[in-house]
Design an enzyme around this catalytic site. Structure first.
Site, PDB file in Angstrom:
ATOM      1  N   HIS A 377      20.110  60.933  35.365  1.00 37.87           N
ATOM      2  CA  HIS A 377      19.442  59.844  34.662  1.00 37.87           C
ATOM      3  C   HIS A 377      20.365  58.930  33.865  1.00 37.87           C
ATOM      4  O   HIS A 377      19.905  57.989  33.231  1.00 37.87           O
ATOM      5  CB  HIS A 377      18.417  60.492  33.713  1.00 37.87           C
ATOM      6  CG  HIS A 377      17.365  59.578  33.216  1.00 37.87           C
ATOM      7  ND1 HIS A 377      17.096  58.343  33.751  1.00 37.87           N
ATOM      8  CD2 HIS A 377      16.486  59.718  32.202  1.00 37.87           C
ATOM      9  CE1 HIS A 377      16.109  57.772  33.096  1.00 37.87           C
ATOM     10  NE2 HIS A 377      15.731  58.586  32.148  1.00 37.87           N
ATOM     11  N   TYR A 508       6.555  58.947  21.434  1.00 38.26           N
ATOM     12  CA  TYR A 508       7.552  58.051  22.032  1.00 38.26           C
ATOM     13  C   TYR A 508       7.089  57.623  23.414  1.00 38.26           C
ATOM     14  O   TYR A 508       6.571  58.420  24.188  1.00 38.26           O
ATOM     15  CB  TYR A 508       8.896  58.780  22.137  1.00 38.26           C
ATOM     16  CG  TYR A 508       9.965  58.052  22.922  1.00 38.26           C
ATOM     17  CD1 TYR A 508      10.842  57.182  22.289  1.00 38.26           C
ATOM     18  CD2 TYR A 508      10.106  58.227  24.292  1.00 38.26           C
ATOM     19  CE1 TYR A 508      11.835  56.517  22.998  1.00 38.26           C
ATOM     20  CE2 TYR A 508      11.087  57.563  25.015  1.00 38.26           C
ATOM     21  CZ  TYR A 508      11.949  56.712  24.358  1.00 38.26           C
ATOM     22  OH  TYR A 508      12.920  56.053  25.063  1.00 38.26           O
ATOM     23  N   THR A 521      15.899  50.308  28.160  1.00 36.70           N
ATOM     24  CA  THR A 521      14.577  50.520  27.583  1.00 36.70           C
ATOM     25  C   THR A 521      14.616  50.316  26.070  1.00 36.70           C
ATOM     26  O   THR A 521      15.676  50.340  25.450  1.00 36.70           O
ATOM     27  CB  THR A 521      14.056  51.950  27.852  1.00 36.70           C
ATOM     28  OG1 THR A 521      14.944  52.896  27.244  1.00 36.70           O
ATOM     29  CG2 THR A 521      13.948  52.230  29.342  1.00 36.70           C
TER      30      THR A 521
END
Length: 837
Positions: A377, A508, A521
């Site tokens: 990721h 979140y 993001t």
């Protein structure tokens, strides 16, 4: 140790190609980026309708890259105000007063100075947050499995006869390679929102990459010209070439299926109960420093068998994992895609957890054809991998359609020449015959594998997974009632948690910021005074009208925050960058260095932030070993403190509110479309839940994980909430509280979907047995419906701000070794003989 390849920046590559739009640095703006994309004809931007167009022009993929606006640095006072607003619902009056004092002290002292330094630093960077972001991932020492890597569970192939392992895997690989080709030839249409192009940089980081552990954090290596695939089966590694030097496919789907069947037949010779003994991939689940030492043991001498084997794995386009199990329930499938299964028989590991390599992108296919994706990721967010998964799934369907009707459309602007009709000499130096990598299992390596597998089994047992496939209604019903679907579902998460625990906790959700150059993001903080008022109103004795009014206000507030975050005007990333910059300054002072805050330092990991052509400078990440003091002295010293007195942390970060906000109990992410059945990740807190969800037209799919925190009960609470809120909406609608002309139509569609218990609706492919009490059936979701504005931007990532507490470990600068080709790669491993099968 295998050589670490420096990843070439896509921006540098475009500059080298000397495209017309790269000769002069254009002004970065939304309008210029949109104009750059629209300079390509509609046919070239949407090749699905023009796949036979021989004049297809490459370059559209990255056409807008050097025109996208840079990520803006928000105003500091505005950021602090939003930070306090996010904290307010989580604190008592006394706690909030303390946080207010800390923020004011920060604004009156070091805050403005650090803000100016951040602006100076950002002038030479692609993005002010990017390098800090990479480092927060790469300096993460814990195992990446269950902690960092998310997963996608694909829908089954709509043609049931094709849902067997080898056929499904070959089909997915061909589609994946077509996607690789489209990216490399710059023919992949860019992502857009309402005609506005998004940043496409992450697609250049998706293939041929690997996360490489070192003693000083991880590095990312990439072979930008990788053309081979690595297959894992029963923990054994195999490889063969699949592309030529021109990025064209050199194997048909039938050829690939033959190769994969050869691999399966060879791997079955290794009994399941023996697989774990040679499953090198298990080592990628270790603590990163432990894994670093083991990699040195494996590949310490260049040119040895183990070193070459390791390099072949690192440089592969991606990993294809062929599992030997058939998970039947949705929860079991999700677990298999996220971390594999742990099954002990007579003290021996026989689960699929040994059939993974977590440092790379993995496509996983079970024995029954169920398929998913698990991805590293660091350089890519969920939205990027979602596009990959969606296009791969779509292409498998379209290719099957073309096998029946040759006039059926294609997803790609151009396609590879038919490999079966090419002159074999045109393929170049390739090896299409599968080779098995045979590692030299020295005693130290065998022992390390045994203990790594044991620790992995422990880690898997510490987590549990539950799914909800809620079929009563979905996006259509929510929008017809006047709600943003994402906000509607987010309120469900808070309400269900409050109903179980009676308290409000930090939540979140990521918002995508890819409208900006190298955007990633921003954090949406869903807990607001309005959401708190709603959950308290919902669980109290109030009228349906009052409960629905409170829900509407909470959803409107959530939508407003989401839009702000999508414009990069949230507070989390800004404050995190300031904290990193402060830490960097302290580390420089502690080392008696005089590095300018806008100097020529480079990242100490292998994943540096590419810089703009205007000011090619870079910065190193701050070290975390010079621990920040909480002694109450919150001023930023203008000189190095005495050696026996550590520097004090800025008041805003030393305050308890910072830890409270970043200890995420409900970590959520909305990422999916009709190509996916489930999406999820591990919990980011031992006290909380990790929640991946997909809002489809007529259903909602949720995968919840936790460290045994009554996950099944929480899923049941969510289902009950969805049913209860529908009842309340019906009651208020009957009283005429809504003038929505589509409401009655939505109720009609809803009634059609409300079947008795146990009834199955239309299903994609094979019916999968569900766990008791899970879901009410499955419905084929239709694609092509425009999304709500805020849903376009919200929830396309995973990185949780709770990781900030563990980020930024100490690092030393190391020169990277130049890229090296593996000598005689085609001869590495035992060559499998096709004619034997």
């Amino acid at each position: 140790m295998s050589p670490v390849r420096i990843i070439p920046s896509i921006d540098e590559r475009l500059a080298r190609n000397r495209r017309k739009d790269s000769l002069i640095m254009p002004e970065r703006s939304d309008a210029n980026a949109k104009e750059a994309t629209q300079s390509f004809s509609e046919e070239k931007r949407a090749p699905l309708s023009s796949h036979t167009n021989p004049a297809s022009k490459p370059g559209v993929t990255f056409a807008a890259q050097d025109k996208l606006p840079k990520l803006p640095i928000p105003d500091l006072e505005s950021t602090c105000k939003k930070y306090l607003a996010a904290l307010d619902p989580l604190q008592t009056a006394r706690e909030h007063a303390e946080s207010e004092r800390a923020v004011q002290e920060f604004l009156n002292s070091e805050g403005p100075v650090l803000q100016e330094k951040l602006k100076q630093y950002a002038t030479g960077q692609s993005s002010y947050i990017e390098q800090f972001w990479y480092d927060s991932y790469l300096n993460y020492d814990n195992p990446v499995v269950l902690n960092l890597n998310p997963f996608f569970l694909l829908e089954d192939d709509p043609t049931p006869a094709r849902n067997n392992q080898v056929t499904r895997a070959a089909s997915l690989v061909v589609s994946a390679l077509s996607f690789v080709r489209a990216v490399r030839k710059e023919e992949l249409p860019p992502d857009t929102i309402r005609g506005q192009p998004l940043d496409m940089y992450q697609y250049s980081r998706l293939f041929g990459t690997a996360r490489i552990p070192t003693d000083n954090g991880c590095q990312i290596s990439q072979d930008p010209n990788a053309k081979h695939l690595v297959v894992l089966c029963r923990g054994q590694f195999y490889w063969f070439d699949v592309l030529d030097d021109n990025h064209d496919l050199i194997m048909t789907e039938k050829d690939l299926a033959l190769n994969l069947q050869v691999v399966v037949d060879d791997a079955v010779q290794t009994p399941v109960n023996e697989a774990a003994k040679g499953a090198i991939g298990v080592l990628s689940t270790e603590n990163r420093k432990t894994w670093s030492g083991l990699r040195e043991l494996i590949g310490k001498e260049q040119g040895t068998n183990n070193s070459d084997c390791l390099d072949i794995v690192d440089s592969a386009l991606f990993i294809l994992c062929l599992d030997w199990t058939e998970p039947l329930s949705s929860a079991a499938l999700c677990q298999n895609m996220l971390c594999g299964t742990s099954e002990i028989e007579r003290g021996v590991q026989v689960g699929t957890c040994t059939n993974r390599y977590y440092d790379k992108l993995q496509i996983i296919v079970c024995k029954n054809g169920s398929a998913g994706i698990n991805f590293e990721h660091t350089g890519v967010d969920g939205h990027t991998v979602l596009r990959f998964a969606s296009d791969v799934y779509t292409d498998t369907i379209l290719r099957f359609a073309r096998s029946i009707n040759g006039q059926a459309p294609s997803l790609w602007a151009s396609s590879s020449p038919d490999p079966s009709k090419r002159d074999p000499k045109s393929f170049g130096d390739v090896s299409t015959t599968p080779h098995k990598l045979e590692w030299d299992m020295v005693p130290e390596l065998s022992t390390a594998l045994r203990f790594a597998e044991t620790r992995l089994a422990d880690l898997i047992q510490q987590n549990e997974f539950q799914t909800l496939e809620f079929m009563h209604y979905g996006k259509n019903f929510m929008t017809s009632m006047g709600f943003s679907p994402d906000a509607f579902v987010q309120m469900a998460f808070q309400a269900a948690y409050f109903g179980m625990y009676g308290r409000i906790e930090s939540c979140y959700e990521p918002a995508m910021t890819k409208m900006f150059y190298h955007g990633r993001t921003e954090a949406i903080r869903q807990v607001t005074p309005e959401s708190v008022e709603f959950v308290r109103t919902f669980w109290a004795e109030n009228s349906p009208h009052k409960k629905i009014d409170a829900l509407k206000k909470a959803c409107e507030k959530h939508t407003a925050i989401t839009k702000e975050c999508a414009k990069a005007q949230g507070q989390d990333r800004h404050l995190y960058a300031i904290m990193c910059l402060w830490q960097r300054q302290i580390d420089a002072e502690a080392s008696s260095e005089t590095t300018s805050m806008n100097g020529d330092g480079a990242s100490t990991n292998g994943y540096s932030s590419p810089t703009s052509e205007r000011d090619p400078s870079g910065q190193a990440s701050p070290n975390r070993d010079s621990m920040m003091s909480e002694d109450g002295n919150n001023g930023l010293a203008s000189r190095s403190p005495p050696r026996n007195q550590p520097p004090s942390m800025p008041a805003i970060f030393a305050d308890a509110g910072w830890d409270r906000l970043n200890n995420t109990i409900l970590s959520t992410s909305n990422c999916g479309n009709p190509s996916l059945r489930q999406f999820g990740f591990g919990p980011t807190s031992a006290e909380g839940f990790g929640i991946g969800y997909i809002i489809k037209e007529g259903s909602v799919s949720i995968c919840a994980s936790s460290k045994h925190r009554q996950t099944k009960r929480y899923i049941d609470a969510l289902e009950n909430y969805f049913l209860e809120i529908r009842k309340l909406l019906r009651q208020t609608q009957r009283r005429g509280t809504s003038n929505d002309k589509n409401a009655s139509r939505a109720r009609e569609a809803e009634e059609k979907n409300s079947k008795p218990k146990g009834t199955r609706l239309k299903s994609r492919g094979r019916i999968v047995q569900e766990a008791a009490g899970a879901g009410k059936g499955r419905e084929e979701a239709e694609s092509g419906v425009a999304s709500d504005e805020d849903d376009d931007m919200g929830g396309y990532g995973f990185f949780d701000a709770g990781m900030l507490l563990q980020a930024l470990k100490s690092k030393q600068e190391h020169d990277q070794r130049p890229s090296e080709k593996v000598a005689q790669r085609r001869e590495v491993g035992k060559k499998l003989r096709l004619m034997e099968y």
